[in-house]
Design an enzyme around this catalytic site. Sequence first.
Site, mmCIF file in Angstrom:
data_model
loop_
_atom_site.group_PDB
_atom_site.id
_atom_site.type_symbol
_atom_site.label_atom_id
_atom_site.label_comp_id
_atom_site.label_asym_id
_atom_site.label_seq_id
_atom_site.Cartn_x
_atom_site.Cartn_y
_atom_site.Cartn_z
ATOM 1 N N ALA A 108 0.775 -1.241 0.000
ATOM 2 C CA ALA A 108 0.000 0.000 0.000
ATOM 3 C C ALA A 108 0.807 1.293 0.000
ATOM 4 O O ALA A 108 0.272 2.333 -0.361
ATOM 5 C CB ALA A 108 -0.929 0.012 1.206
ATOM 6 N N ALA A 109 2.059 1.254 0.440
ATOM 7 C CA ALA A 109 2.782 2.518 0.652
ATOM 8 C C ALA A 109 3.278 3.118 -0.656
ATOM 9 O O ALA A 109 3.660 2.363 -1.548
ATOM 10 C CB ALA A 109 3.979 2.261 1.570
ATOM 11 N N PRO A 110 3.269 4.437 -0.802
ATOM 12 C CA PRO A 110 2.919 5.449 0.199
ATOM 13 C C PRO A 110 1.422 5.740 0.337
ATOM 14 O O PRO A 110 1.052 6.558 1.164
ATOM 15 C CB PRO A 110 3.650 6.704 -0.295
ATOM 16 C CG PRO A 110 3.730 6.514 -1.778
ATOM 17 C CD PRO A 110 3.851 5.042 -2.020
ATOM 18 N N ASP A 158 4.752 -9.156 5.395
ATOM 19 C CA ASP A 158 4.659 -9.677 4.031
ATOM 20 C C ASP A 158 3.301 -10.376 3.915
ATOM 21 O O ASP A 158 2.624 -10.619 4.916
ATOM 22 C CB ASP A 158 5.853 -10.597 3.705
ATOM 23 C CG ASP A 158 5.970 -11.764 4.656
ATOM 24 O OD1 ASP A 158 5.023 -12.003 5.428
ATOM 25 O OD2 ASP A 158 7.015 -12.432 4.648
ATOM 26 N N CYS A 229 3.171 -1.056 -12.477
ATOM 27 C CA CYS A 229 3.493 0.066 -13.366
ATOM 28 C C CYS A 229 4.586 -0.395 -14.316
ATOM 29 O O CYS A 229 5.576 0.284 -14.517
ATOM 30 C CB CYS A 229 3.883 1.312 -12.577
ATOM 31 S SG CYS A 229 5.249 1.073 -11.454
HETATM 32 C C1 LIG Z 1 4.146 -0.217 -6.343
HETATM 33 S S1 LIG Z 1 4.507 0.019 -4.687
HETATM 34 C C2 LIG Z 1 2.961 0.392 -3.984
HETATM 35 C C3 LIG Z 1 2.417 1.756 -4.272
HETATM 36 C C4 LIG Z 1 1.108 2.016 -3.528
HETATM 37 N N1 LIG Z 1 0.123 1.028 -3.841
HETATM 38 C C5 LIG Z 1 0.523 3.392 -3.788
HETATM 39 O O1 LIG Z 1 -0.471 3.516 -4.494
HETATM 40 O O2 LIG Z 1 1.049 4.370 -3.216
HETATM 41 C C6 LIG Z 1 4.785 -1.622 -4.133
HETATM 42 C C7 LIG Z 1 4.969 -1.752 -2.628
HETATM 43 O O3 LIG Z 1 5.033 -3.151 -2.334
HETATM 44 C C8 LIG Z 1 5.807 -3.309 -1.154
HETATM 45 N N2 LIG Z 1 6.167 -4.761 -1.080
HETATM 46 C C9 LIG Z 1 7.172 -5.416 -1.684
HETATM 47 N N3 LIG Z 1 7.118 -6.738 -1.397
HETATM 48 C C10 LIG Z 1 6.047 -6.923 -0.596
HETATM 49 C C11 LIG Z 1 5.453 -8.068 0.054
HETATM 50 N N4 LIG Z 1 5.973 -9.289 -0.092
HETATM 51 N N5 LIG Z 1 4.367 -7.879 0.834
HETATM 52 C C12 LIG Z 1 3.845 -6.637 0.987
HETATM 53 N N6 LIG Z 1 4.367 -5.533 0.393
HETATM 54 C C13 LIG Z 1 5.439 -5.671 -0.389
HETATM 55 C C14 LIG Z 1 6.939 -2.319 -1.348
HETATM 56 O O4 LIG Z 1 7.521 -1.927 -0.106
HETATM 57 C C15 LIG Z 1 6.230 -1.146 -2.051
HETATM 58 O O5 LIG Z 1 5.871 -0.134 -1.143
#
Ligand SMILES: C[S@@+](CC[C@H](N)C(=O)[O-])C[C@H]1O[C@@H](n2cnc3c(N)ncnc32)[C@H](O)[C@@H]1O
Length: 432
Positions: A108-110, A158, A229
Amino acid sequence: MLPKDFDEKMKKLLKDEYDNYLSSFNNPSVKSLRINTNKISVDDFLSIFPYKLESIPWTSDGFYFEDENVSKDLNYFAGLFYLQEASAMLPAELLSIDEGDLVLDCCAAPGGKSLKLLSKLNNTGLLVSNDISASRANALLRNIERQGYSNFFVTINDTKTLLKKYPQTFDKILVDAPCSGEGMFRKEKHLIKDWTIRGNDYYSNIQKEIVDDAYKMLKDGGIMVYSTCTFDESEDEDIIQYLLDKYNDLKLLPIKKYPGFKDGKNNIGIKLFPHLIKGEGHYVCLLQKGDKKSNNYSKYLVNKPEFNFFKYIKKDFYNGEFTTINDHLYFVPKLNTQGIRVLRSGLLLGELRNNDLKPSTALALSLKRDEFLNVIDLNEELANKYLKGETIMFNSSINTYVLICYKKQPLGFGKINNGQIKNLLDKGWIKR
Ligand SMILES: C[S@@+](CC[C@H](N)C(=O)[O-])C[C@H]1O[C@@H](n2cnc3c(N)ncnc32)[C@H](O)[C@@H]1O
């Protein structure tokens, strides 16, 4: 300069469109924002916002802008809008949400997509907004608090850990997967270097694990949106095909196509390219597990605690409980989170001191102007001073808490005392 392997791959994918794609790199990336309809209607926002905006076709609350000063506008600090890239607005737009839904945003981040999901929940139900990264989750929490929500948990896990706790739990899930970022090469050049180091396979393996976990956390009848993306099929269509081959109760749902949207391989999802739409690149796919659906949402009122401060609050609280953790009071939605790493459970109301509440800035931002007994509206100059943590001179003989507003929107709390407004902005909220 694009890597040679990437260039060749895109030539194959785009064929006679390739030259247009390449020349899109000569154009600057476009800037856009999403209005927080939890705080203000689109029409009201347009009537107060001083900068020129242009509608984004696929979402009613998203707009393009050009002026650099938009990001410094005080309405941002009041949580009225969030800066979000236009193509990134599509995934959460597509996920239909019913009031009372239990929703998970896995990565979800940011937080741009979580904010839209919360606005669709309309202060009902619950969003679990999760990210594996603690530092990114902090930014996520700030964004959610800024926009004034209370029906959320921010968690740092995770998806494997989440699955252990929440099998077949969620009505709706958004998986905005970590990816190689090919769609963002124009806007964020550093991603080009990362691509050459990690490539697509690194991400496709993680994506398979994440979507598999997400599928298992969906209820029967639940809906999931998957987005990246990036353009590479191994991270997009192939991930969905992998799921469809594995689970025969999973089906694709149609996506409304706007001009410039392109079908993915074998009509699995759709792709947005920077030479066809005004925005960067994205892939989005919508799926449903089974078809049973029951949402027995009902609303119940919760009694407010006895603290004196609550005499000032005219807002009602629904579907949660007041909980004290380490001398801080929270309003927490119902969800068992034992065993899950939680950064924030619902709304932080404040710190308990001398049998009363020192109210938090998050509480102020969650209120509407008419939900607090005493309100002071500051002009732009004083609002800027307030946001910098300064004391404001105020000629009054009463001693009381006040909700500080700018253009009728709360910014934080103050306390009138001896002819001045003591600034109660929480430290982390002071504008640098
Ligand atoms: C594309 S970004 C998300 C952008 C966000 N959805 C937004 O709209 O602002 C992908 C995110 O997945 C997180 N991530 C990577 N591996 C993950 C996992 N196994 N479980 C949960 N989050 C994960 C990363 O830290 C990163 O913040």
